[in-house]
Design a protein around this motif. Structure first.
Motif: not given
Length: 258
Positions: A181-182, A192-193, A230-234
């Motif tokens: 999803q991310f 991610w890593n 959360q992905t969009a925010g990051m």
């Protein structure tokens, strides 16, 4: 007849009478008390003791006899037999007393031994009961400790299962894994890593003791909600603060925070 011969005959007659009298006295079995007699004199006449006469006549008082009183005089054989019987009775009584004393002593010793054995048995039983009680208490304490440990382990396992279930449910509801999803919502492998895994371990619901939340561990509003939000925010935070996602991941790798 000459006077010498007459005198000799007279002396012989008196001697005969005296001897005859002595024989009669010694052979007599009953004596009649005369005036002036005493029991000791009567005993001397018959060559025996006062005690012999007292015993044979059951006299109450050896100092009191009466004129014309009949005194039974036992012969020497009867006296000897009486003494032997008395001696035998005394010996028998002594033997009986000794036997009774020994029996009493033996009974007392047996009673004492029995009491001692009973006391020892009672003490041993009491010690055994105390030991059994202590063993039971120790076993109960051990069982309680084991039960508590087992319950704690089960509780921890249950909590872990609950977290895993919650995470799985969240992943299933969003469709696919958190990482999938991310990446599908603009995240990169490097982000991610280098950021997500060191910060939250890939858990979108993670909350630190200091209050930092979500995949990127922040106190901003984008730290909660769905994986997509959360992905969009990051991505927006990395671009606005560091100029690009690549700069943000490089800073995190170099400093250990972002």
């Amino acid at each position: 007849m000459s006077k010498v011969k007459q005198t000799a005959l007279a002396v012989a007659g008196v001697a005969s009478v005296f001897v005859a009298g002595t024989s009669i006295v010694n052979a007599a079995s009953t004596y009649t008390v005369k005036e002036g007699d005493t029991l000791s004199e009567v005993a001397n006449k018959f060559n025996m003791t006062v005690d012999d006469l007292v015993k044979s006549n059951n006299l109450k008082d050896a100092n009191m006899i009466f004129v014309d009183q009949k005194i039974e005089v036992p012969d020497s054989q009867d006296v000897a037999e009486t003494d032997v019987d008395a001696s035998s009775d005394s010996a028998a009584n002594d033997a009986a007393s000794l036997a009774m004393s020994q029996a009493a002593s033996s009974a007392a010793a047996s009673s004492a031994a029995a009491a001692s054995s009973a006391a020892a048995a009672s003490s041993a039983a009491a010690s055994q009961a105390v030991a059994q009680k202590a063993a039971a208490s120790e076993a109960a304490a051990s069982a309680t400790a084991t039960s508590t440990t087992t319950a704690s382990a089960q509780s921890a396992a249950s909590a872990t299962t609950s977290v895993a279930s919650t995470s799985s449910a969240s992943t299933s509801a969003a469709g696919g894994s958190v990482k999938a999803q991310f990446l599908a919502n603009g995240g990169t492998e490097a982000l991610w890593n280098s950021v997500v895994m060191p910060e939250s371990g890939g858990n979108p619901n993670a909350v630190s003791p200091n209050g930092y939340q979500g995949l990127g561990q922040t106190k901003e509003g984008w730290g909660t909600g769905s994986v997509a939000s959360q992905t969009a925010g990051m991505v927006n935070y990395a671009t606005s603060r560091y100029g690009s996602v690549e700069n943000a991941t490089a800073f995190r790798q170099a400093n250990g925070w972002w």
